[in-house]
Motif scaffolding. Structure first.
Motif, PDB file in Angstrom:
ATOM      1  N   CYS A   1       0.835  -1.161  -0.038  1.00  0.00           N
ATOM      2  CA  CYS A   1      -0.048  -0.036   0.038  1.00  0.00           C
ATOM      3  C   CYS A   1       0.972   1.253   0.125  1.00  0.00           C
ATOM      4  CB  CYS A   1      -1.072  -0.025   1.044  1.00  0.00           C
ATOM      5  SG  CYS A   1      -1.934   1.272   1.258  1.00  0.00           S
TER       6      CYS A   1
ATOM      7  N   ILE B   1       0.273  -7.451  -5.382  1.00  0.00           N
ATOM      8  CA  ILE B   1      -0.817  -6.597  -5.296  1.00  0.00           C
ATOM      9  C   ILE B   1      -0.315  -5.137  -4.756  1.00  0.00           C
ATOM     10  CG2 ILE B   1      -3.207  -6.023  -4.656  1.00  0.00           C
ATOM     11  CD1 ILE B   1      -3.465  -9.174  -4.409  1.00  0.00           C
TER      12      ILE B   1
ATOM     13  N   LEU C   1      -1.537  -1.290  -4.072  1.00  0.00           N
ATOM     14  CA  LEU C   1      -2.433  -0.303  -4.017  1.00  0.00           C
ATOM     15  C   LEU C   1      -1.873   1.011  -3.845  1.00  0.00           C
ATOM     16  CD1 LEU C   1      -6.028  -0.232  -2.600  1.00  0.00           C
ATOM     17  CD2 LEU C   1      -4.111   1.424  -1.816  1.00  0.00           C
TER      18      LEU C   1
ATOM     19  N   ILE D   1      -4.601   0.103  -8.708  1.00  0.00           N
ATOM     20  CA  ILE D   1      -4.253  -1.057  -8.241  1.00  0.00           C
ATOM     21  C   ILE D   1      -3.164  -1.677  -9.232  1.00  0.00           C
ATOM     22  CG2 ILE D   1      -5.169  -3.542  -7.576  1.00  0.00           C
ATOM     23  CD1 ILE D   1      -7.500  -2.139  -6.361  1.00  0.00           C
TER      24      ILE D   1
END
Length: 112
Positions: free
Chosen positions: A37, A68, A70, A98
């Motif tokens: 993140c 992943i 973000l 994303i």
């Protein structure tokens, strides 16, 4: 602008909510992926793991190899977690981005 500590608290709150609903989340999305993140306005990042419908092992720092990723601003992250900002609208307005494989994106969509 939210602080790094407020962003950390928001991620911890999200992890608690996911843990409380892990059974339901696991039925909708059963991924085991690393997650980053990135808080664009603070130049900060957090990383962890999405596993069994839970967000685990949250720590400060980026994970460039996360499956992943973000990216968003500090205020948008806090608003998303509080439910004050709709994720799909934020994504459409490019307030959130994303990066993930197409397969993972399809799975993540089930959480929305």
């Amino acid at each position: 602008m939210a602080t790094v500590q407020e962003c950390r608290q928001a991620l911890d709150d999200l992890a608690k909510r996911l843990a409380a609903n892990a059974e339901d989340a696991r039925k909708r999305i059963n991924l085991d992926r690393t997650l980053a993140c990135r808080i664009t306005d603070l130049g900060a990042a957090f990383h962890g793991r999405l596993s069994g419908g839970q967000l685990l092992d949250i720590d400060e720092g980026d994970d460039p190899s996360a499956k992943i990723a973000l990216s968003t601003t500090s205020d948008d992250l806090v608003a998303l977690v509080r439910g004050e900002l709709d994720f799909a609208r934020a994504l459409g307005a490019r307030r959130v981005s994303i990066s993930a494989s197409p397969f993972d994106l399809l799975k993540l969509r089930k959480l929305l």
